[in-house]
Motif scaffolding. Structure first.
Motif, PDB file in Angstrom:
ATOM      1  N   ASN A  32       0.843  -1.091   0.009  1.00 54.23           N
ATOM      2  CA  ASN A  32      -0.061  -0.015  -0.017  1.00 54.23           C
ATOM      3  C   ASN A  32       0.932   1.198   0.106  1.00 54.23           C
ATOM      4  OD1 ASN A  32      -2.516   1.470   0.172  1.00 54.23           O
ATOM      5  ND2 ASN A  32      -2.660   1.364   2.398  1.00 54.23           N
ATOM      6  N   LYS A  33       0.257   2.280  -0.354  1.00 50.72           N
ATOM      7  CA  LYS A  33       0.887   3.607  -0.453  1.00 50.72           C
ATOM      8  C   LYS A  33       2.021   3.709  -1.415  1.00 50.72           C
ATOM      9  CE  LYS A  33      -0.019   4.336   4.456  1.00 50.72           C
ATOM     10  NZ  LYS A  33       0.322   4.900   5.583  1.00 50.72           N
ATOM     11  N   TRP A  34       1.721   2.962  -2.421  1.00 52.23           N
ATOM     12  CA  TRP A  34       2.929   2.885  -3.495  1.00 52.23           C
ATOM     13  C   TRP A  34       3.014   4.120  -4.401  1.00 52.23           C
ATOM     14  CZ3 TRP A  34       6.649  -0.182  -4.097  1.00 52.23           C
ATOM     15  CH2 TRP A  34       7.362  -0.491  -5.240  1.00 52.23           C
ATOM     16  N   ASP A  35       1.771   4.925  -4.555  1.00 54.81           N
ATOM     17  CA  ASP A  35       1.814   6.216  -5.329  1.00 54.81           C
ATOM     18  C   ASP A  35       2.507   7.253  -4.641  1.00 54.81           C
ATOM     19  OD1 ASP A  35      -0.189   5.904  -3.171  1.00 54.81           O
ATOM     20  OD2 ASP A  35      -0.998   8.106  -3.591  1.00 54.81           O
ATOM     21  N   GLY A  36       3.382   7.985  -5.410  1.00 53.85           N
ATOM     22  CA  GLY A  36       3.920   9.076  -4.813  1.00 53.85           C
ATOM     23  C   GLY A  36       5.534   8.597  -4.457  1.00 53.85           C
ATOM     24  N   LEU A  37       5.916   7.503  -4.460  1.00 56.65           N
ATOM     25  CA  LEU A  37       7.275   7.081  -4.205  1.00 56.65           C
ATOM     26  C   LEU A  37       8.158   7.386  -5.374  1.00 56.65           C
ATOM     27  CD1 LEU A  37       6.916   3.458  -2.366  1.00 56.65           C
ATOM     28  CD2 LEU A  37       7.427   5.779  -1.426  1.00 56.65           C
ATOM     29  N   GLU A  38       9.458   7.546  -4.967  1.00 59.54           N
ATOM     30  CA  GLU A  38      10.497   7.728  -5.863  1.00 59.54           C
ATOM     31  C   GLU A  38      10.879   6.380  -6.394  1.00 59.54           C
ATOM     32  OE1 GLU A  38      11.784  10.716  -7.028  1.00 59.54           O
ATOM     33  OE2 GLU A  38      10.767  11.859  -5.706  1.00 59.54           O
ATOM     34  N   GLN A  39      11.484   6.331  -7.863  1.00 57.92           N
ATOM     35  CA  GLN A  39      11.868   4.991  -8.163  1.00 57.92           C
ATOM     36  C   GLN A  39      12.785   4.249  -7.457  1.00 57.92           C
ATOM     37  OE1 GLN A  39      10.255   3.626 -10.901  1.00 57.92           O
ATOM     38  NE2 GLN A  39      11.350   1.797 -10.420  1.00 57.92           N
ATOM     39  N   ARG A  40      13.798   5.061  -7.081  1.00 58.06           N
ATOM     40  CA  ARG A  40      14.882   4.383  -6.205  1.00 58.06           C
ATOM     41  C   ARG A  40      14.243   3.810  -4.736  1.00 58.06           C
ATOM     42  NH1 ARG A  40      15.582   9.790  -5.023  1.00 58.06           N
ATOM     43  NH2 ARG A  40      15.367  10.492  -2.816  1.00 58.06           N
ATOM     44  N   ASP A  41      13.016   4.262  -4.515  1.00 59.72           N
ATOM     45  CA  ASP A  41      12.526   3.726  -3.114  1.00 59.72           C
ATOM     46  C   ASP A  41      11.725   2.487  -3.543  1.00 59.72           C
ATOM     47  OD1 ASP A  41      13.416   5.846  -1.457  1.00 59.72           O
ATOM     48  OD2 ASP A  41      11.910   7.058  -2.123  1.00 59.72           O
ATOM     49  N   ARG A  42      11.076   2.592  -4.685  1.00 57.02           N
ATOM     50  CA  ARG A  42      10.289   1.530  -5.190  1.00 57.02           C
ATOM     51  C   ARG A  42      11.276   0.155  -5.388  1.00 57.02           C
ATOM     52  NH1 ARG A  42       5.473   3.491  -9.384  1.00 57.02           N
ATOM     53  NH2 ARG A  42       4.513   4.744  -7.971  1.00 57.02           N
ATOM     54  N   ASN A  43      12.282   0.505  -6.088  1.00 61.79           N
ATOM     55  CA  ASN A  43      13.321  -0.473  -6.295  1.00 61.79           C
ATOM     56  C   ASN A  43      13.926  -1.216  -4.841  1.00 61.79           C
ATOM     57  OD1 ASN A  43      13.145   0.029  -8.904  1.00 61.79           O
ATOM     58  ND2 ASN A  43      14.909   1.251  -8.966  1.00 61.79           N
ATOM     59  N   ALA A  44      14.068  -0.198  -3.956  1.00 61.15           N
ATOM     60  CA  ALA A  44      14.480  -0.847  -2.611  1.00 61.15           C
ATOM     61  C   ALA A  44      13.465  -1.736  -2.097  1.00 61.15           C
ATOM     62  CB  ALA A  44      14.780   0.529  -1.630  1.00 61.15           C
ATOM     63  N   ILE A  45      12.171  -1.279  -2.020  1.00 58.49           N
ATOM     64  CA  ILE A  45      11.194  -2.172  -1.725  1.00 58.49           C
ATOM     65  C   ILE A  45      10.943  -3.513  -2.185  1.00 58.49           C
ATOM     66  CG2 ILE A  45       8.737  -2.603  -1.434  1.00 58.49           C
ATOM     67  CD1 ILE A  45       9.506  -0.615   0.745  1.00 58.49           C
TER      68      ILE A  45
END
Length: 212
Positions: free
Chosen positions: A58-71
């Motif tokens: 959840n709360k995937w919207d608004g995340l930077e690409q680097r943060d998405r990759n880290a998750i």
């Protein structure tokens, strides 16, 4: 800290109660918090109870690409013990990803309730054994002879053969993954029940020793 410990214990109890009556579970994670120890604990409870699982971030919207990759890397590292599952990235606030989550949950439920025909199951078992033969134990090959389905939610396979209790757990995990791929199960781990069939040659040898 004492209050937090009580709350976490209550959360685990409520989770177990919910899993007892479930056919599939959604593990909801907070993308901004990552995979917490409590998240991993609940994921472990889902596996132990044999429920099919879908992971929703959840709360995937608004995340930077680097943060998405880290998750994504954290999911692979901390939840690697889960069976092969669908991961859906959602925003509960904006409603995005909910349709995909519903579809993934239906697939997980169908996997939990899968009916595996005896003929198809034994063909898949034979192919898995042919591709990767069981290890030798005391200079003998411990090989399952045949199988049938023993239950659903979780899908349970009853294996018949001699000395199956000597099969390494790693080989049973391999068989489970192979069967899950064949039957296209998602988020679902196959359980095995082992039925030992006595080897007639061993029985005859025991009888001869008894007569001596």
């Amino acid at each position: 800290s004492r209050v937090r410990a009580v709350l976490e214990k209550f959360s685990v109890v409520k989770t177990l109660q919910a899993l007892a009556s479930a056919e599939a579970a959604v593990l909801v994670l907070d993308a901004r918090e990552g995979v917490s120890d409590q998240d991993a604990t609940i994921a472990g409870l889902i596996v132990e109870t044999g429920r099919s699982v879908v992971v929703a971030v959840n709360k995937w919207d608004g995340l930077e690409q680097r943060d998405r990759n880290a998750i994504r890397r954290e999911l692979s590292r901390k939840l690697d013990f889960l069976p092969e599952y669908e991961c859906v990235f959602i925003s509960a606030l904006h409603g995005s990803g909910v349709a995909e989550l519903t579809k993934a949950l239906r697939a997980a439920r169908l996997s939990a309730m899968m009916e595996m025909g005896t003929g198809a199951l034994n063909r898949a078992l034979g192919e898995a054994i042919e591709h990767h033969k069981p290890p030798m134990v005391n200079n003998r090959t411990i090989k399952p002879k045949y199988a049938h389905q023993g239950g659903r939610n979780p899908p349970t396979v009853v294996l018949h053969g001699n000395a199956l209790n000597k099969l390494p757990s790693s080989y049973l995990r391999y068989l489970g993954r192979s069967l899950a791929r064949t039957f296209k199960l998602t988020g679902t781990r196959i359980r095995f029940e082992l039925r030992i069939v006595e080897n007639p040659y061993d029985k005859a040898r025991t009888a001869r020793r008894g007569r001596r």
